[in-house]
Design a protein around this motif. Structure first.
Motif, PDB file in Angstrom:
ATOM      1  N   UNK A 115      -1.100  -7.709   0.725  1.00  0.00           N
ATOM      2  CA  UNK A 115       0.137  -7.386   2.077  1.00  0.00           C
ATOM      3  C   UNK A 115       1.356  -8.327   1.620  1.00  0.00           C
ATOM      4  N   UNK A 116       1.264  -8.671   0.764  1.00  0.00           N
ATOM      5  CA  UNK A 116       2.463  -9.533  -0.001  1.00  0.00           C
ATOM      6  C   UNK A 116       3.194  -8.394  -1.409  1.00  0.00           C
ATOM      7  N   UNK A 117       2.797  -7.547  -1.872  1.00  0.00           N
ATOM      8  CA  UNK A 117       3.367  -6.908  -2.688  1.00  0.00           C
ATOM      9  C   UNK A 117       2.430  -5.607  -3.609  1.00  0.00           C
ATOM     10  N   UNK A 118       2.699  -4.889  -3.982  1.00  0.00           N
ATOM     11  CA  UNK A 118       2.219  -3.936  -4.984  1.00  0.00           C
ATOM     12  C   UNK A 118       1.394  -3.872  -6.650  1.00  0.00           C
ATOM     13  N   UNK A 119       0.661  -5.138  -6.245  1.00  0.00           N
ATOM     14  CA  UNK A 119       0.185  -5.623  -7.334  1.00  0.00           C
ATOM     15  C   UNK A 119      -0.871  -6.308  -6.770  1.00  0.00           C
ATOM     16  N   UNK A 120      -2.196  -5.159  -6.384  1.00  0.00           N
ATOM     17  CA  UNK A 120      -3.306  -5.871  -5.539  1.00  0.00           C
ATOM     18  C   UNK A 120      -4.818  -4.727  -6.313  1.00  0.00           C
TER      19      UNK A 120
ATOM     20  N   UNK B  19       0.421  -1.203   0.079  1.00  0.00           N
ATOM     21  CA  UNK B  19      -0.285  -0.098  -0.306  1.00  0.00           C
ATOM     22  C   UNK B  19       0.875   1.454   0.107  1.00  0.00           C
ATOM     23  N   UNK B  20       2.310   1.490   0.112  1.00  0.00           N
ATOM     24  CA  UNK B  20       2.462   2.491   0.274  1.00  0.00           C
ATOM     25  C   UNK B  20       2.634   3.586   1.394  1.00  0.00           C
ATOM     26  N   UNK B  21       3.263   4.218   1.263  1.00  0.00           N
ATOM     27  CA  UNK B  21       3.243   5.766   2.474  1.00  0.00           C
ATOM     28  C   UNK B  21       2.225   6.696   1.098  1.00  0.00           C
ATOM     29  N   UNK B  22       1.663   7.482   2.043  1.00  0.00           N
ATOM     30  CA  UNK B  22       1.538   7.445   2.907  1.00  0.00           C
ATOM     31  C   UNK B  22       0.009   6.783   3.435  1.00  0.00           C
ATOM     32  N   UNK B  23      -0.097   5.995   2.669  1.00  0.00           N
ATOM     33  CA  UNK B  23      -1.586   5.652   2.753  1.00  0.00           C
ATOM     34  C   UNK B  23      -1.331   3.963   3.867  1.00  0.00           C
ATOM     35  N   UNK B  24      -0.423   3.626   4.162  1.00  0.00           N
ATOM     36  CA  UNK B  24      -0.121   2.933   5.480  1.00  0.00           C
ATOM     37  C   UNK B  24      -0.462   3.768   7.062  1.00  0.00           C
ATOM     38  N   UNK B  25       0.158   4.600   7.282  1.00  0.00           N
ATOM     39  CA  UNK B  25      -0.263   5.574   7.916  1.00  0.00           C
ATOM     40  C   UNK B  25      -1.097   5.525   8.391  1.00  0.00           C
TER      41      UNK B  25
END
Length: 119
Positions: free
Chosen positions: A35-40, A5-11
């Motif tokens: 939870x495993x990578x950037x493709x979702x 999900x990257x930042x700031x989305x994870x925050x």
């Protein structure tokens, strides 16, 4: 830890996790492809409740699904709240812990953990 999900989305996702924990007393988990990578396609968040708490919240329903009105409404409402809070396409589900542990053995990242230390 490969979070997609990257930042700031994870925050924002962790802040949503703290809201869920405050309401239910248990941390939710980021699972699935995000939870495993950037493709979702969506961001799977699961709240696993101890069996007795789950059964008290959803009496008489062994495996809640979309035909269970209470389960469906709570999951949909929390998914929408998560979407509004995070900007992410949240798929939120509440699961009975025993069933979740038996059926799903993928990666789980606890959301909203609070760190406490003595000053």
């Amino acid at each position: 830890m490969a979070l997609g999900v990257g930042m700031p989305a994870l925050m924002h996702l962790n802040a949503f996790g703290r809201e869920v924990e405050d309401a239910f007393g248990h941390v939710p988990y980021l699972v699935g492809s995000a939870a495993q990578g950037k493709v979702w396609r969506d961001v799977d968040v699961r709240l696993m409740l101890p069996d007795e708490e789950f059964d008290a919240l959803f009496p008489g329903h062994g495996k809640p699904d979309i035909t269970d009105g209470r389960w469906s409404l709570l999951c949909a409402a929390l998914a929408e709240l998560g979407r509004v809070r995070t900007g992410l396409p949240i798929d939120f589900q509440i699961q009975r812990a025993t069933e979740a542990n038996e059926r799903y053995n993928g990666v789980r990242h606890a959301l909203g953990l609070r760190l406490h230390w003595d000053a």
